[in-house]
Design a protein around this motif. Sequence first.
Motif, PDB file in Angstrom:
ATOM      1  N   GLY A  24      94.598 121.201 109.067  1.00 42.32           N
ATOM      2  CA  GLY A  24      94.455 122.636 108.895  1.00 42.32           C
ATOM      3  C   GLY A  24      93.351 123.215 109.750  1.00 42.32           C
ATOM      4  O   GLY A  24      92.355 122.548 110.028  1.00 42.32           O
ATOM      5  N   SER A  25      93.537 124.459 110.155  1.00 42.87           N
ATOM      6  CA  SER A  25      92.519 125.143 110.948  1.00 42.87           C
ATOM      7  C   SER A  25      91.447 125.712 110.037  1.00 42.87           C
ATOM      8  O   SER A  25      91.635 125.828 108.822  1.00 42.87           O
ATOM      9  CB  SER A  25      93.162 126.269 111.743  1.00 42.87           C
ATOM     10  OG  SER A  25      93.710 127.237 110.861  1.00 42.87           O
ATOM     11  N   PHE A  30      88.910 123.124 102.116  1.00 38.56           N
ATOM     12  CA  PHE A  30      88.730 122.567 100.774  1.00 38.56           C
ATOM     13  C   PHE A  30      89.145 123.527  99.666  1.00 38.56           C
ATOM     14  O   PHE A  30      89.354 123.105  98.532  1.00 38.56           O
ATOM     15  CB  PHE A  30      87.261 122.167 100.569  1.00 38.56           C
ATOM     16  CG  PHE A  30      86.307 123.329 100.569  1.00 38.56           C
ATOM     17  CD1 PHE A  30      85.806 123.829 101.751  1.00 38.56           C
ATOM     18  CD2 PHE A  30      85.918 123.923  99.379  1.00 38.56           C
ATOM     19  CE1 PHE A  30      84.926 124.903 101.761  1.00 38.56           C
ATOM     20  CE2 PHE A  30      85.034 124.988  99.369  1.00 38.56           C
ATOM     21  CZ  PHE A  30      84.545 125.489 100.566  1.00 38.56           C
ATOM     22  N   ILE A  31      89.305 124.814  99.969  1.00 36.32           N
ATOM     23  CA  ILE A  31      89.638 125.781  98.923  1.00 36.32           C
ATOM     24  C   ILE A  31      91.138 125.844  98.641  1.00 36.32           C
ATOM     25  O   ILE A  31      91.565 126.520  97.697  1.00 36.32           O
ATOM     26  CB  ILE A  31      89.137 127.198  99.268  1.00 36.32           C
ATOM     27  CG1 ILE A  31      89.911 127.788 100.450  1.00 36.32           C
ATOM     28  CG2 ILE A  31      87.642 127.187  99.513  1.00 36.32           C
ATOM     29  CD1 ILE A  31      89.564 129.239 100.726  1.00 36.32           C
ATOM     30  N   ILE A  51      98.370 117.935  95.872  1.00 27.18           N
ATOM     31  CA  ILE A  51      96.994 117.566  95.524  1.00 27.18           C
ATOM     32  C   ILE A  51      96.174 118.843  95.436  1.00 27.18           C
ATOM     33  O   ILE A  51      96.166 119.670  96.360  1.00 27.18           O
ATOM     34  CB  ILE A  51      96.403 116.554  96.525  1.00 27.18           C
ATOM     35  CG1 ILE A  51      95.027 116.087  96.065  1.00 27.18           C
ATOM     36  CG2 ILE A  51      96.376 117.106  97.947  1.00 27.18           C
ATOM     37  CD1 ILE A  51      94.543 114.834  96.813  1.00 27.18           C
ATOM     38  N   SER A  52      95.511 119.010  94.320  1.00 29.57           N
ATOM     39  CA  SER A  52      94.749 120.221  94.077  1.00 29.57           C
ATOM     40  C   SER A  52      93.364 120.126  94.695  1.00 29.57           C
ATOM     41  O   SER A  52      92.965 119.079  95.212  1.00 29.57           O
ATOM     42  CB  SER A  52      94.628 120.462  92.567  1.00 29.57           C
ATOM     43  OG  SER A  52      95.887 120.598  91.973  1.00 29.57           O
ATOM     44  N   ASN A  73      88.663 116.442 103.183  1.00 23.29           N
ATOM     45  CA  ASN A  73      88.254 117.813 103.498  1.00 23.29           C
ATOM     46  C   ASN A  73      87.336 117.873 104.717  1.00 23.29           C
ATOM     47  O   ASN A  73      87.310 118.872 105.427  1.00 23.29           O
ATOM     48  CB  ASN A  73      87.572 118.447 102.289  1.00 23.29           C
ATOM     49  CG  ASN A  73      88.539 118.714 101.151  1.00 23.29           C
ATOM     50  OD1 ASN A  73      89.743 118.913 101.369  1.00 23.29           O
ATOM     51  ND2 ASN A  73      88.038 118.695  99.928  1.00 23.29           N
ATOM     52  N   ALA A  74      86.587 116.798 104.955  1.00 25.87           N
ATOM     53  CA  ALA A  74      85.705 116.774 106.126  1.00 25.87           C
ATOM     54  C   ALA A  74      86.504 116.811 107.420  1.00 25.87           C
ATOM     55  O   ALA A  74      86.007 117.270 108.455  1.00 25.87           O
ATOM     56  CB  ALA A  74      84.814 115.545 106.083  1.00 25.87           C
TER      57      ALA A  74
END
Length: 115
Positions: A24-25, A30-31, A51-52, A73-74
Motif C-alpha cells: 500500500g502507498s 496501519f489504520i 486481518i484487522s 505495517n512497517a
Amino acid sequence: QVQLVESGGGLVQPGGSLRLSCVGSGSNFFIYNMGWYRQGPGNQREAVAHISTDRSTYYANSVKGRFTISRDNAKNTVYLQMNSLQPEDTAVYYCKADRFGSDYWGQGTQVSVSS
C-alpha cells in the motif's frame, strides 16, 4: 486514500504453495483493515481472508488451515500464504483496504492451479 499493488501470483501444481503480497502507498497503512478476495471463472468475487488493524483474522471455510493472512505495517504490506493449493483455488486474487466504509482495491493478481 491508499493505492494497492498485488504481486506473487502465478501457475502452480496442485498441492503447491504461493505467497501473495499487497503493498500500500502512504504512511498510514496501519489504520486500514485489510482483506484478500478472489474471483474465479464464472464466479462472483468472494472473501478469502481478512486481518484487522488489531491483527484479528477471518478465513473463509474453504481456505481454513491452508491459507494464512498476515501484515507488516512497517513495510505497508499484507501477505497471503497459500499452501496445499487446489484447482478450485484458481482465480484472480484482489487486495482490499477498508476504513469507515471506504474500500480501496488493487488491480488483482492471477493464481492458476493446474497440473
